[in-house]
Motif scaffolding. Structure first.
Motif, PDB file in Angstrom:
ATOM      1  N   LEU A  30       0.453  -1.296   0.222  1.00  0.00           N
ATOM      2  CA  LEU A  30       0.341  -0.262   0.209  1.00  0.00           C
ATOM      3  C   LEU A  30       0.800   1.157   0.153  1.00  0.00           C
ATOM      4  CD1 LEU A  30      -2.701  -1.191   2.627  1.00  0.00           C
ATOM      5  CD2 LEU A  30      -2.984  -1.146  -0.041  1.00  0.00           C
ATOM      6  N   SER A  31       0.115   2.400  -0.935  1.00  0.00           N
ATOM      7  CA  SER A  31       1.222   3.373  -0.377  1.00  0.00           C
ATOM      8  C   SER A  31       1.025   3.925   0.816  1.00  0.00           C
ATOM      9  CB  SER A  31       0.191   4.255  -2.259  1.00  0.00           C
ATOM     10  OG  SER A  31      -0.383   4.841  -1.592  1.00  0.00           O
ATOM     11  N   ASP A  32       2.555   4.770   1.477  1.00  0.00           N
ATOM     12  CA  ASP A  32       2.770   5.418   2.318  1.00  0.00           C
ATOM     13  C   ASP A  32       2.817   6.987   1.849  1.00  0.00           C
ATOM     14  OD1 ASP A  32       2.940   3.281   4.768  1.00  0.00           O
ATOM     15  OD2 ASP A  32       4.605   3.061   2.603  1.00  0.00           O
ATOM     16  N   ILE A  33       3.160   7.608   0.453  1.00  0.00           N
ATOM     17  CA  ILE A  33       3.078   8.638  -0.425  1.00  0.00           C
ATOM     18  C   ILE A  33       2.345   8.065  -1.105  1.00  0.00           C
ATOM     19  CG2 ILE A  33       4.357  10.664  -0.785  1.00  0.00           C
ATOM     20  CD1 ILE A  33       6.777   9.540   0.370  1.00  0.00           C
ATOM     21  N   PRO A  34       1.076   9.036  -1.576  1.00  0.00           N
ATOM     22  CA  PRO A  34       0.527   9.384  -2.479  1.00  0.00           C
ATOM     23  C   PRO A  34       0.564   9.600  -4.123  1.00  0.00           C
ATOM     24  CG  PRO A  34      -1.011  11.156  -1.571  1.00  0.00           C
ATOM     25  CD  PRO A  34       0.512  10.163  -0.680  1.00  0.00           C
ATOM     26  N   LYS A  35       1.001   8.942  -4.887  1.00  0.00           N
ATOM     27  CA  LYS A  35       1.237   9.587  -6.260  1.00  0.00           C
ATOM     28  C   LYS A  35       0.219  10.752  -6.354  1.00  0.00           C
ATOM     29  CE  LYS A  35       0.520   8.871 -11.691  1.00  0.00           C
ATOM     30  NZ  LYS A  35      -0.477   7.726 -12.585  1.00  0.00           N
ATOM     31  N   PHE A  36       1.126  11.645  -6.913  1.00  0.00           N
ATOM     32  CA  PHE A  36       0.157  13.144  -6.775  1.00  0.00           C
ATOM     33  C   PHE A  36       0.689  14.392  -7.999  1.00  0.00           C
ATOM     34  CE2 PHE A  36       2.611  14.518  -3.025  1.00  0.00           C
ATOM     35  CZ  PHE A  36       3.261  15.912  -3.715  1.00  0.00           C
ATOM     36  N   GLU A  37      -0.148  15.090  -8.543  1.00  0.00           N
ATOM     37  CA  GLU A  37       0.479  15.951  -9.729  1.00  0.00           C
ATOM     38  C   GLU A  37      -0.404  17.818  -9.112  1.00  0.00           C
ATOM     39  OE1 GLU A  37       0.876  16.698 -14.273  1.00  0.00           O
ATOM     40  OE2 GLU A  37       0.259  14.319 -13.682  1.00  0.00           O
ATOM     41  N   ARG A  38       0.337  18.643  -9.089  1.00  0.00           N
ATOM     42  CA  ARG A  38      -0.527  19.050  -8.985  1.00  0.00           C
ATOM     43  C   ARG A  38       0.877  20.673  -9.139  1.00  0.00           C
ATOM     44  NH1 ARG A  38       0.195  18.883  -3.156  1.00  0.00           N
ATOM     45  NH2 ARG A  38       2.157  20.801  -3.031  1.00  0.00           N
ATOM     46  N   TYR A  39      -0.543  22.217  -9.308  1.00  0.00           N
ATOM     47  CA  TYR A  39       0.295  23.243 -10.500  1.00  0.00           C
ATOM     48  C   TYR A  39      -0.683  24.177  -9.296  1.00  0.00           C
ATOM     49  CZ  TYR A  39       1.319  19.938 -14.025  1.00  0.00           C
ATOM     50  OH  TYR A  39       1.362  18.785 -14.667  1.00  0.00           O
ATOM     51  N   ASN A  40       0.412  25.071  -8.922  1.00  0.00           N
ATOM     52  CA  ASN A  40      -0.227  26.316  -8.430  1.00  0.00           C
ATOM     53  C   ASN A  40       0.639  27.160  -8.999  1.00  0.00           C
ATOM     54  OD1 ASN A  40       0.635  23.950  -5.599  1.00  0.00           O
ATOM     55  ND2 ASN A  40      -1.401  25.830  -5.004  1.00  0.00           N
ATOM     56  N   PHE A  41      -0.291  28.698  -8.922  1.00  0.00           N
ATOM     57  CA  PHE A  41      -0.137  30.075  -9.509  1.00  0.00           C
ATOM     58  C   PHE A  41      -0.670  31.033  -8.955  1.00  0.00           C
ATOM     59  CE2 PHE A  41      -0.592  32.670 -13.167  1.00  0.00           C
ATOM     60  CZ  PHE A  41       0.149  33.294 -13.115  1.00  0.00           C
ATOM     61  N   ASN A  42      -0.004  31.590  -8.368  1.00  0.00           N
ATOM     62  CA  ASN A  42      -0.907  32.955  -7.623  1.00  0.00           C
ATOM     63  C   ASN A  42       0.307  34.479  -7.746  1.00  0.00           C
ATOM     64  OD1 ASN A  42      -1.322  30.626  -6.237  1.00  0.00           O
ATOM     65  ND2 ASN A  42      -0.228  31.224  -4.044  1.00  0.00           N
ATOM     66  N   PRO A  43       0.053  34.821  -8.821  1.00  0.00           N
ATOM     67  CA  PRO A  43       0.138  36.062  -8.923  1.00  0.00           C
ATOM     68  C   PRO A  43      -0.807  37.547  -7.884  1.00  0.00           C
ATOM     69  CG  PRO A  43      -1.694  35.771 -10.304  1.00  0.00           C
ATOM     70  CD  PRO A  43      -1.295  34.557  -9.978  1.00  0.00           C
ATOM     71  N   ARG A  44      -0.420  38.308  -7.821  1.00  0.00           N
ATOM     72  CA  ARG A  44      -0.590  39.707  -7.009  1.00  0.00           C
ATOM     73  C   ARG A  44      -0.160  41.372  -7.214  1.00  0.00           C
ATOM     74  NH1 ARG A  44       0.899  39.279  -0.651  1.00  0.00           N
ATOM     75  NH2 ARG A  44      -0.365  40.658  -0.759  1.00  0.00           N
ATOM     76  N   ILE A  45      -0.725  42.335  -7.403  1.00  0.00           N
ATOM     77  CA  ILE A  45      -1.101  43.528  -8.200  1.00  0.00           C
ATOM     78  C   ILE A  45      -0.706  44.078  -6.707  1.00  0.00           C
ATOM     79  CG2 ILE A  45      -2.673  43.791  -8.876  1.00  0.00           C
ATOM     80  CD1 ILE A  45      -1.247  45.756 -10.912  1.00  0.00           C
ATOM     81  N   PHE A  46       0.395  44.916  -6.786  1.00  0.00           N
ATOM     82  CA  PHE A  46       0.173  46.261  -6.110  1.00  0.00           C
ATOM     83  C   PHE A  46      -0.263  47.540  -5.915  1.00  0.00           C
ATOM     84  CE2 PHE A  46       1.538  42.651  -4.009  1.00  0.00           C
ATOM     85  CZ  PHE A  46       1.277  42.621  -2.429  1.00  0.00           C
ATOM     86  N   TYR A  47      -1.213  48.234  -6.412  1.00  0.00           N
ATOM     87  CA  TYR A  47      -0.974  49.619  -6.525  1.00  0.00           C
ATOM     88  C   TYR A  47      -0.809  51.042  -5.323  1.00  0.00           C
ATOM     89  CZ  TYR A  47      -2.541  54.255  -8.746  1.00  0.00           C
ATOM     90  OH  TYR A  47      -3.138  54.833  -9.687  1.00  0.00           O
ATOM     91  N   TYR A  48       0.023  52.097  -5.313  1.00  0.00           N
ATOM     92  CA  TYR A  48       0.197  52.718  -4.899  1.00  0.00           C
ATOM     93  C   TYR A  48       0.269  54.121  -5.082  1.00  0.00           C
ATOM     94  CZ  TYR A  48       3.500  48.491  -3.503  1.00  0.00           C
ATOM     95  OH  TYR A  48       4.321  47.384  -3.074  1.00  0.00           O
ATOM     96  N   ILE A  49      -1.326  53.971  -4.268  1.00  0.00           N
ATOM     97  CA  ILE A  49      -1.794  55.001  -4.622  1.00  0.00           C
ATOM     98  C   ILE A  49      -0.939  56.269  -4.396  1.00  0.00           C
ATOM     99  CG2 ILE A  49      -4.624  56.348  -4.364  1.00  0.00           C
ATOM    100  CD1 ILE A  49      -4.848  53.392  -3.662  1.00  0.00           C
TER     101      ILE A  49
END
Length: 455
Positions: A186-205
């Motif tokens: 039995l798998s102790d660590i599963p098979k996985f495929e993961r993608y993350n994308f986290n963009p942020r923009i700051f506007y200094y008024i």
């Protein structure tokens, strides 16, 4: 680890960590860098070595885990990202194993009830993952990892502040081949495929006003169970598996205005979508969650006193999407207002008081007072004491339900179920001194008490 120069954001205060009666522990950038190199795919290891925090695995095959503080179930711990409650309800499933660490600046941990500022769900405490922000100096970092369990990770982070605009971009790909450490099939660590994308923009008024907008997104396919089945060698005796497919998308909008008297007006808004399917042999559970959070706070800062006024509205709508006679649909809306005061009586004594009132669409009303004090005997020895009330609305999203993949769970009857409520307090003492130029010694001891009613 406590560092005097750190101004924490979780308490919404402008005071440094050494002048706040609420006990806050900081996992600093140096520790994060070390843990990230050891486990670059998620933030689980960041919390594992913190005193009083346990990460409890809720699935042997998917390796999902929940966070326990001071022995209480994971549903009593609130997870935040930059002060936004993005991991509650259905989206709390798989949350801790899907938070990438490379773009984190620090992690702030409060042990004990924090319901006055954050409402229901913070009975045991809360954990706030604080991400990096742009600076004048460009930051560009990459992390590439491969290990003997056949994991491979590629992460990248970029941030830079220009004259009026600042940007941060984080992207990652995490791949893992199913791994059987003890050779039991039995798998102790599963098979996985993961993608993350986290963009942020700051506007200094201007120099005192900032508007920011960001998106957190994550897509994962997680597959564990019998190694023969995972490797396409299934038969009648090799048929056990658990497959999780999840999509997580959320937005974070923040407006902050600092006035000449150092008072601060802050508005936050987030929207979240979480979709997850859990498939086992002859069983399927799928659901969608749509949530939102809006908050307006005003910090009025004085030399000796500091007032924090605020109100927020939080909504959570969950629908089970696979066909069933008794769907576990749930809709929750909570509106609340709070006020908190930090008063520096003298150089030795600081007192913190707070009051919150919440109302829900389940015909529940809560009044949550809190009081705390910090007393500094010397510049090396101090003590904190505090306590308050908390609550938790009825929910199916518990560790037990997660362990059973929501199989045979009955829908909630809100006419019969009462909300849980709690009373808790803590006392600690801290001693810190320098032994040599670059060697320091510190010791702290904490005692806590929590009582849950109507669990």
């Amino acid at each position: 680890r406590e560092m005097d120069e750190v101004v924490i954001s979780t308490t919404r205060s402008s005071r440094t960590i050494s002048d706040i009666p609420t006990r806050v522990e900081i996992i600093s950038a140096n520790e994060l860098e070390e843990k990230t190199s050891m486990q670059p795919s998620n933030a689980k290891m960041i919390l594992t070595e913190s005193t009083g925090i346990q990460t409890q695995q809720t699935s042997a095959t998917s390796a999902n885990a929940s966070i326990r503080i001071q022995g209480l179930d994971g549903k009593y711990t609130q997870l935040l990202k930059d002060g936004f409650p993005l991991y509650s309800g259905f989206s709390s499933g798989l949350s801790i194993v899907q938070i990438p660490p490379l773009d984190l600046k620090r992690v702030e941990v409060i042990k004990g009830s924090s319901s006055t500022l954050y409402g229901g769900g913070a009975i045991a405490g809360l954990i706030n993952f604080v991400t990096k922000v742009p600076t004048e100096k460009k930051e560009l970092s990459f992390l590439v990892n491969a290990n003997f369990t056949k994991a491979s990770d590629i992460s990248g982070y970029y941030s830079q502040k220009f004259r009026k605009i600042g940007v941060t971009i984080f992207a990652s790909q995490n791949l893992q081949v199913a791994y059987d450490a003890n050779k039991d099939g039995l798998s102790d660590i599963p098979k996985f495929e993961r993608y993350n994308f986290n963009p942020r923009i700051f506007y200094y008024i201007n120099k005192t006003t900032t508007l920011s907008f960001g998106v957190n997104s994550g897509f994962e396919n997680r597959f564990g169970g019998d190694m023969n089945l995972i490797n396409d060698k299934a038969d009648s005796t090799h048929s056990y598996f658990e497959k999780n497919i999840s999509k997580r998308i959320s937005t974070q909008l923040k407006f902050e205005k600092i006035f000449a008297n150092k008072s601060v007006l802050t508005f936050k808004n987030s929207g979240g979508y979480f979709d997850r399917s859990i498939e086992k042999s002859n069983y399927l559970f799928t659901g969608e969650q749509v949530s939102s959070f809006s908050e307006l706070t005003y910090l009025l800062s004085r030399n000796k006193s500091e007032w924090i006024y605020g109100g927020n509205v939080w909504s959570d709508d969950f629908k089970q999407t696979n066909a069933t006679l008794y769907p576990l649909d749930n809709n929750l809306v909570i509106g609340g207002a709070f006020i908190q005061n930090n008063y520096k009586a003298n150089d030795k004594l600081i007192i913190e008081t707070g009051l919150r009132a919440d109302v829900t669409n389940q015909n529940s009303f809560f009044v949550l007072p809190r009081i705390g004090a910090l007393y500094k005997f010397t510049n090396k020895f101090s003590t904190r004491i505090g306590g308050g009330l908390g609550y938790k609305t009825p929910t199916i999203f518990t560790e037990d339900a997660e362990e059973n993949a929501f199989r045979n769970i009955q829908p909630l009857d809100f006419q019969k179920l009462e909300s849980e409520n709690s009373i808790g307090g803590s006392f600690d003492f801290n001693y810190r001194t320098s032994l040599f130029d670059q060697v320091s010694f510190s010791i702290n001891q904490m005692l806590f008490y929590t009582r849950l009613n109507h669990p």
